[in-house]
Write an enzyme that holds these catalytic residues in place. Structure first.
Site, PDB file in Angstrom:
ATOM      1  N   TYR A 100       0.816  -1.202   0.000  1.00 29.94           N
ATOM      2  CA  TYR A 100       0.000   0.000   0.000  1.00 29.94           C
ATOM      3  C   TYR A 100       0.860   1.266   0.000  1.00 29.94           C
ATOM      4  O   TYR A 100       1.904   1.331   0.648  1.00 29.94           O
ATOM      5  CB  TYR A 100      -0.891   0.035   1.247  1.00 29.94           C
ATOM      6  N   TYR A 101       0.385   2.270  -0.725  1.00 27.64           N
ATOM      7  CA  TYR A 101       0.975   3.602  -0.728  1.00 27.64           C
ATOM      8  C   TYR A 101      -0.191   4.580  -0.503  1.00 27.64           C
ATOM      9  O   TYR A 101      -0.673   5.219  -1.429  1.00 27.64           O
ATOM     10  CB  TYR A 101       1.688   3.868  -2.059  1.00 27.64           C
ATOM     11  N   GLY A 217     -14.617 -18.953   5.247  1.00 25.31           N
ATOM     12  CA  GLY A 217     -13.761 -19.182   4.096  1.00 25.31           C
ATOM     13  C   GLY A 217     -14.454 -19.908   2.969  1.00 25.31           C
ATOM     14  O   GLY A 217     -15.571 -19.576   2.574  1.00 25.31           O
ATOM     15  N   GLY A 245     -11.322  -9.136  -3.038  1.00 24.67           N
ATOM     16  CA  GLY A 245     -12.616  -8.624  -3.471  1.00 24.67           C
ATOM     17  C   GLY A 245     -13.765  -9.584  -3.247  1.00 24.67           C
ATOM     18  O   GLY A 245     -14.936  -9.180  -3.339  1.00 24.67           O
ATOM     19  N   ASP A 248     -15.983  -8.518  -0.322  1.00 23.45           N
ATOM     20  CA  ASP A 248     -16.833  -7.380  -0.654  1.00 23.45           C
ATOM     21  C   ASP A 248     -18.013  -7.827  -1.512  1.00 23.45           C
ATOM     22  O   ASP A 248     -19.149  -7.359  -1.323  1.00 23.45           O
ATOM     23  CB  ASP A 248     -16.025  -6.324  -1.409  1.00 23.45           C
TER      24      ASP A 248
END
Length: 316
Positions: A100-101, A217, A245, A248
């Protein structure tokens, strides 16, 4: 439904090899809450996304992609000083490594003041996640304010990201989940956070929400509602391409079926079918399964459901 949280530009390798040797990357977009919003629209549920992006090409690309999915992006603020966050993803069926940035991103500066720009009186449902709460103290205050807002039904996906939290993470996430009407959590997340994984034990940790969904899971998912017995549905067998994803997509499917007044079992099946569409792509945004297959499996008997497999060639 309104989904609130950060979305970033996502880069995945366009060629094989270790990241340090990859020279060509494919740009996409990804963010838990906007993923849910896009998937909700695919289910026929009107959805909006509220957030902030930088005044930069990545921010414009993020907003354009979410809008192209049919999501209302009118509540997205363009920050003239802070950048759009981004991350790199090494797609793998076993679980993608990400870098991550996002420190100092536009979305990390969101706070309770956002509520002044939202017409929550016209919103019946708000969806948030533990990722947004971890970005900054102001983002945590925003999530708390949304969960406490009167007259709004709230759903909260725990979305445990240990790299974003300090030692207070388990207690903070439990308090946020306790304030929501509907909570989604993976059994692995519950184990890491609170030392429990069985649905009944997770319910003892979280007795407050009216509805608790524990995702186990690739095995199954269980919904526990106040005053009712636990209901579980096995997950579909899927030839996984990449898992990011899927949670989500499951949340969006479950929420869409909830809003449609579906039974607990049908809500879980809708979530599993939506997750299967995400597991079959390297994109963070799910690709819905063919409507005919979805309709057939939603009404299938338990044996037919258990025997179904989702592969690159279709649903069998």
């Amino acid at each position: 439904m309104l989904c609130v949280g950060e979305t970033m530009a996502v880069f995945t390798p366009a060629e094989a090899g270790p990241p340090e040797d990859v020279r060509t990357w494919v740009r996409g977009v990804g963010g838990a809450e906007s993923n849910v919003a896009c998937a909700l629209v695919a289910h026929g549920v009107p959805a909006g996304w509220a957030s902030a992006v930088g005044d930069d090409p990545f921010g414009r690309a993020v907003v354009a992609a979410v809008a192209a999915a049919g999501v209302d992006v009118s509540h997205v603020r363009v920050d003239p000083a802070r950048p759009t966050g981004l991350y790199l993803k090494e797609a793998d069926r076993a679980g993608s490594a990400v870098r991550y940035y996002r420190a100092g991103s536009a979305a990390s500066a969101l706070g309770p003041g956002l509520l002044d720009r939202l017409d929550l009186a016209s919103v019946s449902y708000v969806h948030v996640s533990g990722i947004t709460a971890a970005l900054s103290p102001s983002c945590l205050a925003l999530v708390r304010a949304l969960l406490a807002h009167p007259g709004v039904t709230t759903s909260f996906d725990v979305n445990w990201r240990p790299a974003l939290w300090g030692p207070a993470g388990p207690d903070v996430l439990r308090s946020l989940a306790a304030a929501a009407d509907l909570v989604l959590v993976g059994d692995d997340e519950a184990e890491a956070l609170w030392g429990v994984s069985e649905p009944a034990a997770v319910r003892e940790v979280l007795p407050e929400p009216g509805t608790l969904v524990v995702k186990q899971g690739a095995v199954d998912a269980t919904v526990l509602e106040a005053g009712g017995p636990p209901v579980f549905e096995p997950a579909l067998r899927v030839d996984v391409v990449e898992p990011v994803g899927a949670g989500d997509a499951f949340a969006a499917g479950y929420l869409a079926a909830t809003l449609a007044g579906a039974s607990p079992a049908r809500r879980l099946r809708t979530g599993h079918l939506a997750a299967a569409g995400a597991l079959r792509t390297v994109s963070d945004m799910a690709v819905p399964l063919p409507p005919a297959d979805v309709a057939r499996l939603l009404d299938a008997d338990p044996a037919t459901w258990a025997a179904a497999t989702v592969t690159s060639s279709g649903v069998h």
